[in-house]
Enzyme design. Structure first.
Site, PDB file in Angstrom:
ATOM      1  N   ASN A 165      14.341  -1.255   8.394  1.00 46.40           N
ATOM      2  CA  ASN A 165      13.504  -2.342   8.902  1.00 46.40           C
ATOM      3  C   ASN A 165      12.978  -1.936  10.268  1.00 46.40           C
ATOM      4  OD1 ASN A 165      12.460  -4.684  10.070  1.00 46.40           O
ATOM      5  ND2 ASN A 165      13.874  -5.998   8.962  1.00 46.40           N
ATOM      6  N   LYS A 166      11.657  -1.577  10.312  1.00 48.29           N
ATOM      7  CA  LYS A 166      11.130  -1.012  11.556  1.00 48.29           C
ATOM      8  C   LYS A 166      11.093  -2.022  12.699  1.00 48.29           C
ATOM      9  CE  LYS A 166       6.244  -1.435  10.248  1.00 48.29           C
ATOM     10  NZ  LYS A 166       5.047  -0.698   9.818  1.00 48.29           N
ATOM     11  N   GLY A 205       8.784   1.217   2.886  1.00 46.23           N
ATOM     12  CA  GLY A 205       7.637   1.967   3.379  1.00 46.23           C
ATOM     13  C   GLY A 205       6.362   1.684   2.610  1.00 46.23           C
ATOM     14  N   ASP A 261      -2.418   5.989  12.929  1.00 41.20           N
ATOM     15  CA  ASP A 261      -3.342   4.864  13.083  1.00 41.20           C
ATOM     16  C   ASP A 261      -3.226   4.249  14.469  1.00 41.20           C
ATOM     17  OD1 ASP A 261      -0.783   3.895  12.383  1.00 41.20           O
ATOM     18  OD2 ASP A 261      -1.579   2.160  11.299  1.00 41.20           O
ATOM     19  N   ASP A 315      -1.996  -0.944   7.600  1.00 43.79           N
ATOM     20  CA  ASP A 315      -1.422  -1.745   6.514  1.00 43.79           C
ATOM     21  C   ASP A 315      -2.255  -2.986   6.240  1.00 43.79           C
ATOM     22  OD1 ASP A 315       0.519   0.157   6.750  1.00 43.79           O
ATOM     23  OD2 ASP A 315       2.044  -1.154   7.592  1.00 43.79           O
ATOM     24  N   GLU A 344       0.164   9.909   8.448  1.00 44.79           N
ATOM     25  CA  GLU A 344       1.317   9.106   8.851  1.00 44.79           C
ATOM     26  C   GLU A 344       1.464   9.041  10.367  1.00 44.79           C
ATOM     27  OE1 GLU A 344       2.572   6.637   6.921  1.00 44.79           O
ATOM     28  OE2 GLU A 344       2.663   8.301   5.520  1.00 44.79           O
ATOM     29  N   HIS A 345       1.682   7.840  10.875  1.00 46.40           N
ATOM     30  CA  HIS A 345       1.924   7.604  12.311  1.00 46.40           C
ATOM     31  C   HIS A 345       0.752   8.049  13.177  1.00 46.40           C
ATOM     32  CE1 HIS A 345       6.088   6.155  12.320  1.00 46.40           C
ATOM     33  NE2 HIS A 345       6.285   6.943  11.295  1.00 46.40           N
ATOM     34  N   ARG A 372       0.832  -1.195   0.000  1.00 47.67           N
ATOM     35  CA  ARG A 372       0.000   0.000   0.000  1.00 47.67           C
ATOM     36  C   ARG A 372       0.875   1.256   0.000  1.00 47.67           C
ATOM     37  NH1 ARG A 372       2.597   2.123   3.159  1.00 47.67           N
ATOM     38  NH2 ARG A 372       2.739   1.821   5.403  1.00 47.67           N
TER      39      ARG A 372
END
Length: 458
Positions: free
Chosen positions: A233-234, A143, A51, A190, A48-49, A42
């Site tokens: 890589n979160k 992302g 949800d 996501d 952004e940030h 998606r």
């Protein structure tokens, strides 16, 4: 909305990607797949940030996806392979308690998150034996939600292999919850768009309860995705979870400031609901309640009247125990401001004013500035790329996804797309050999794609 994922009969021989995956599967396991499962990545257009703070977001699915070929086996094992040789094979016994190593986020652990989510939902003690080959067309760590798409694909195919049935909404909620086994405290955007997406439309995704509303994007502009080629890589870093923790602490502090019980709220949206306040009033409260300088642990504990041990166990996550300072003013100001921009974006799309493209572009630009300056989730490469996109003809450009690397999304007038692509290519990709080698999968126009589905060979 509450329907189950589609089961589509298809001629595999006429689809190059399915045909290639079928060949890889047959070479690996010596038999044909029983079915295929697909889950899209998606792009988040705005929101952004927020949800995980309980606020609505506005993503669309992209055409790139995670695709898996699956057959059942009697070996008592789940066998996993990947068409990309850098991702190693893995297998696990169906009867084992599946363990996922948060400290070593390998590709197959994301897959196993989805498996475990379905196993726990239905209380399955002995899962069906499966042989799987996975193929991904979403650039990793960009992302664009490749990891969540893998979790969703695995959850979908595990449900099918074990002859269970769930709605798209239920699958999205399970996959959002089970991805936390890998250590990422995401909010569910996501997974929701991966299951609930429909071709040709973006979606406003709302939470508690989960629902998706069509958002018609204006004609006369397209969205172009460009990868800054810096990976993040979160799950392997604490950047993401530190922001989650800072928002959690800010929630408790704002509740305390307004005489609410801090133990009853965990998300910034809940404070707004409890106070029956507008987003503008919440932004004013942030200015009143917080100083711009970072807060120390000691200061927070004193203000909330809690011991240090309670702070560590109730407010911090496993990989944020080392953090000593917290930017509560900046993080909460971004969240409430970004939540307002999402609603403004949808309002413009719904009302279709003559200058809709300009207005949406301005909201995207404001979002990037807030992500860069208040949430500090950008990086020099992303800022450079966004700047190049704006100079190349985009009316709006912003980072998309977690940040700290990955992609920008730009809104470009339809008549300027070719000149835009050339200008960005010449300014950002061509001068750097490493970026130039990645350009083909790093710069592309995106149309709203469909949601996760199962495919059966016709």
């Amino acid at each position: 909305m509450a329907s189950n994922p589609s089961k589509i009969k298809t001629k595999v021989a006429s689809n190059e990607r399915l045909k290639s995956l079928k060949n890889a599967f047959e070479a690996k396991y010596g038999e044909s797949p029983l079915f295929y499962a697909c889950a899209p990545g998606r792009v988040n257009l705005i929101g952004e940030h927020i949800d995980y703070c309980g606020y609505s977001v506005l993503p669309m699915a992209i055409e790139q996806s995670i695709l898996a070929a699956v057959s059942l086996n009697n070996s008592g094992m789940i066998q996993l392979a990947n068409t990309n040789p850098q991702y190693k094979d893995y297998e696990v016994a169906c009867s084992e308690d599946i363990t996922i190593d948060k400290d070593d986020p390998k590709w197959y652990y994301y897959f196993l998150c989805g498996v475990k989510g379905i196993q726990e939902k239905f209380g399955i003690t002995h899962l069906a034996g499966m042989s799987c080959v996975v193929d991904g067309s979403i650039p990793p760590s960009s992302g664009l939600s490749s990891s969540s798409a893998l979790v969703c694909c695995a959850g979908l195919l595990t449900m099918e292999a074990n002859q269970k049935s769930l709605s798209k909404v239920a699958l999205a909620e399970i996959c959002a919850k089970c991805e936390r086994y890998i250590g990422t405290e995401g909010g569910g955007m996501d997974q929701s768009i991966s299951f609930l997406a429909e071709k040709g439309t973006a979606k406003l995704i709302e939470f508690q309860p989960l629902r998706a509303t069509d958002v018609k994007l204006p004609e006369g502009a397209v969205f172009v995705i460009s990868n800054c080629c810096k990976e993040m890589n979160k799950a392997a870093s604490s950047h993401y979870n530190i922001r989650v923790v800072e928002c959690r602490i800010a929630t408790k502090m704002l509740a305390h400031r307004r005489g609410l019980d801090p133990s009853k709220v965990s998300k910034l949206s809940q404070v707004q609901t409890e106070l029956n306040a507008s987003l503008e009033e919440m932004l004013a409260l942030v200015e009143e309640a917080f100083h711009p300088e970072p807060y120390t642990r000691e200061e927070i504990c004193k203000l909330l009247s809690i011991p240090s041990e309670q702070f560590s166990t109730e407010l911090l996550s496993a990989n944020t125990q080392h953090v000593t300072h917290f930017k509560l003013y900046q993080r909460s100001k971004h969240v409430y401001g970004e939540a307002a921009r999402v609603m403004s974006f949808k309002s413009v799309c719904d009302s279709e004013p003559a200058d809709a493209i300009r207005l949406l572009g301005e909201l995207m630009n404001q979002s990037h500035v807030s992500c860069r300056d208040l949430y500090e989730c950008s990086c020099p490469e992303l800022d450079q790329l966004v700047d190049i996109c704006l100079k190349s003809g985009a009316v709006g450009s912003r980072l998309t996804g977690a940040g700290w690397g990955g992609c920008a999304v730009s809104m470009v007038p339809s008549g300027k797309v070719e000149s835009f692509l050339k200008a960005v290519r010449d300014a950002y990709y061509t001068p750097d050999p490493r970026r130039a080698a990645m350009e083909e999968q790093s710069l592309f126009v995106s149309k709203p794609g469909g949601g996760a589905a199962l495919f059966l060979e016709d």
